[in-house]
Design a protein around this motif. Sequence first.
Motif, short mmCIF file in Angstrom:
data_model
loop_
_atom_site.label_atom_id
_atom_site.label_comp_id
_atom_site.label_asym_id
_atom_site.label_seq_id
_atom_site.Cartn_x
_atom_site.Cartn_y
_atom_site.Cartn_z
N PRO A 107 0.82 -1.21 0.00
CA PRO A 107 0.00 0.00 0.00
C PRO A 107 0.85 1.27 0.00
N LYS A 108 0.29 2.34 -0.49
CA LYS A 108 1.00 3.61 -0.59
C LYS A 108 1.58 4.04 0.75
N SER A 109 0.85 3.77 1.81
CA SER A 109 1.32 4.18 3.15
C SER A 109 2.58 3.45 3.57
N ALA A 110 2.90 2.34 2.90
CA ALA A 110 4.10 1.58 3.25
C ALA A 110 5.29 1.94 2.38
N LEU A 111 5.11 2.81 1.40
CA LEU A 111 6.19 3.22 0.52
C LEU A 111 6.99 4.35 1.17
N MET A 112 8.31 4.21 1.19
CA MET A 112 9.16 5.27 1.71
C MET A 112 9.44 6.25 0.57
N THR A 113 8.89 7.42 0.66
CA THR A 113 9.05 8.45 -0.37
C THR A 113 9.47 9.75 0.32
N SER A 114 9.91 10.70 -0.49
CA SER A 114 10.20 12.02 0.07
C SER A 114 8.95 12.58 0.72
N GLN A 115 7.82 12.35 0.08
CA GLN A 115 6.54 12.86 0.60
C GLN A 115 6.24 12.31 1.99
N SER A 116 6.44 11.02 2.16
CA SER A 116 6.13 10.42 3.46
C SER A 116 7.15 10.83 4.53
N LEU A 117 8.42 10.96 4.15
CA LEU A 117 9.45 11.34 5.12
C LEU A 117 9.37 12.82 5.48
N LEU A 118 8.87 13.63 4.56
CA LEU A 118 8.77 15.07 4.83
C LEU A 118 7.57 15.42 5.71
N LYS A 119 6.89 14.42 6.23
CA LYS A 119 5.87 14.67 7.26
C LYS A 119 6.53 15.13 8.55
N ASP A 120 7.84 14.89 8.66
CA ASP A 120 8.63 15.44 9.75
C ASP A 120 8.73 16.95 9.51
N GLU A 121 8.09 17.75 10.37
CA GLU A 121 7.96 19.18 10.12
C GLU A 121 9.31 19.88 10.06
N LYS A 122 10.22 19.53 10.95
CA LYS A 122 11.54 20.16 10.96
C LYS A 122 12.27 19.90 9.65
N LEU A 123 12.19 18.66 9.19
CA LEU A 123 12.84 18.27 7.95
C LEU A 123 12.19 18.99 6.77
N SER A 124 10.88 19.05 6.76
CA SER A 124 10.14 19.68 5.67
C SER A 124 10.48 21.15 5.53
N VAL A 125 10.51 21.86 6.66
CA VAL A 125 10.80 23.29 6.64
C VAL A 125 12.21 23.54 6.12
N ALA A 126 13.15 22.71 6.55
CA ALA A 126 14.54 22.89 6.13
C ALA A 126 14.70 22.62 4.64
N VAL A 127 14.06 21.57 4.14
CA VAL A 127 14.18 21.20 2.73
C VAL A 127 13.63 22.30 1.83
N LYS A 128 12.57 22.93 2.24
CA LYS A 128 11.95 23.98 1.43
C LYS A 128 12.87 25.17 1.23
N ARG A 129 13.85 25.31 2.09
CA ARG A 129 14.78 26.43 1.96
C ARG A 129 15.92 26.12 0.98
N HIS A 130 15.97 24.90 0.49
CA HIS A 130 17.06 24.50 -0.42
C HIS A 130 16.43 24.04 -1.74
N THR A 131 15.99 24.99 -2.52
CA THR A 131 15.21 24.70 -3.72
C THR A 131 16.06 24.16 -4.88
N SER A 132 17.37 24.27 -4.79
CA SER A 132 18.21 23.84 -5.91
C SER A 132 18.49 22.33 -5.89
N LEU A 133 18.11 21.65 -4.84
CA LEU A 133 18.37 20.21 -4.73
C LEU A 133 17.40 19.42 -5.60
N SER A 134 17.90 18.37 -6.22
CA SER A 134 17.06 17.51 -7.07
C SER A 134 16.24 16.56 -6.21
#
Length: 544
Positions: A107-134
């Motif tokens: 199931p989709k909920s069992a897939l490890m994706t950037s979307q699922s890992l970025l539910k970590d708020e601290k990680l998500s906020v930090a990633v959004k500040r680095h827009t040049s990363l692929s």
Amino acid sequence: MGKFVLKNFVIHGVLMSPNCTPTVPKVCAMERFLKWATELGISDFTTTPTTVPSRLQIPHCCVGHSLCVSHFPHAGGGFLLFLCLIYSRGLAAARDLSQGELILTVPKSALMTSQSLLKDEKLSVAVKRHTSLSSPQILTICLLAEMSKGKSSWWHPYLMQLPRSYDTLANFSQFEKQALQVDDAIWVTERAILKAELEWKKAIPLMEELKLKPQLQNFRAWLWASSTVSSRTMHIPWDDAGCLCPVGDFYNYAAPGEEPCGWEDLKGSRNESSLQDSSFWNKDATSNSDAEQDDVLSQRLTDGGYKEDLAAYCFYARKNYKKGEQVLLSYGTYTNLELLEHYGFLLDENPNDKAFIPLEPEVYASSSWPKDSLYIHQNGKPSFALLSALRLWATPASQRRSVGHLVYSGTQLSSENEIFVMEWIAKSCHVVLENLPTSVEEDSLLLCALDKMQDPDLPMEVGNALRSSGVEFSAFLEAHDLKIGDGNVGLLLSEKARRSMERWKLAVQWRLRHKRILVDCISRCTEIISSLSPTFLGHRGYQS
């Protein structure tokens, strides 16, 4: 730690056998992982069963009905070579399976994706500040961030099942890179290493901002995480980086069948039947009917994929399997060098492998074929495009326009033209082989020596076996600051040196297969010349 010595049986969907005796901790870790996967809804119980084997009465296990986790001496359907234990793990049929049958859902909920890992708020906020990363860089950083959580990570049972190291080209050392010998392969390796270094350096500011542990910010950790993303992710429509798919990534690789690999070869295989010598070039080929070609091409799409309507990754049997057979998955069409670059393994018999030989600049200028279509197939047969380009190049420039349509339709122009082309290809292959540091015979002996070096039952034979490999073995010892003593260097290897030896073996295996393609091509060309020229005596200096 003691080991199980058991007859074949299943523990929570794990097939045990005398040929595979994992330690107790590994079995327990696998049990914990399968329990975790079951709780997430991962299941091979995709249809109402008619019968369930009596040995699979253990409840609540995500595998055991259609599939079971097993280990294979030569993972990947008997073709996967030189891999450590974790790579020999695969999925076996727990019952007879039919082609096209749905056998695993994640199931989709069992897939490890950037979307699922970025539910970590601290990680998500930090990633959004680095827009040049692929996208792959983001998933790699998210994976490292998850690893930093240790046992507190929700993904911990899955993370513990990931390989501890990889043999992708980006992980090759200077010695291992040079062991490939062929300039194109060395260049591809250098490109992979440079790409990994550049991506790591671009990611450092974000990793520092996240305050990852120092050991998770270094290049070695980056190589591990990026290799995980490169070699284990599966396609999903919403993220170019793909997803990590628990249980689904236990599948080992099966190359697509020996079908042509591009439009020019599909066209060639259908037109060469009109050639004077087509019986030679096509004597190993199967029928080229449109229906069969469409079936082969569509098969690549039926192994597995994400299904929106089911919100799950679904895996299907690519062919009929008998109970106990390894069930395989095709990741796509790759040459051996591409498999090494992205996945860290190669196939002994890869129907999609190819070799390139140096061509005169005028060959490229005289035809419209793309450069990457001008190659030699794994069985030694020049590609349709290569033959066409060389036939046109061998024609006087003033006549090329008038015969162009014949060349592009696959028609042999004349015996003289064909003999010239065959002689040129054979000579070119011979020159390439002569300029490489070792021969086919020497590489074969070296592989035998490397096998003996890793055999714990043959420690006293190692010294004599490897001394015969001379300079290359000396370079390996020097690269790892090792000395051979009393013929038992196998007992002196560190874990790092043993991993290096695995990659050395892969490099030797790759270059040996590459050389055999060229040798086979020389033999094929020589046969064609002999059939076209009764006076040909086979003494032109390029015979194998």
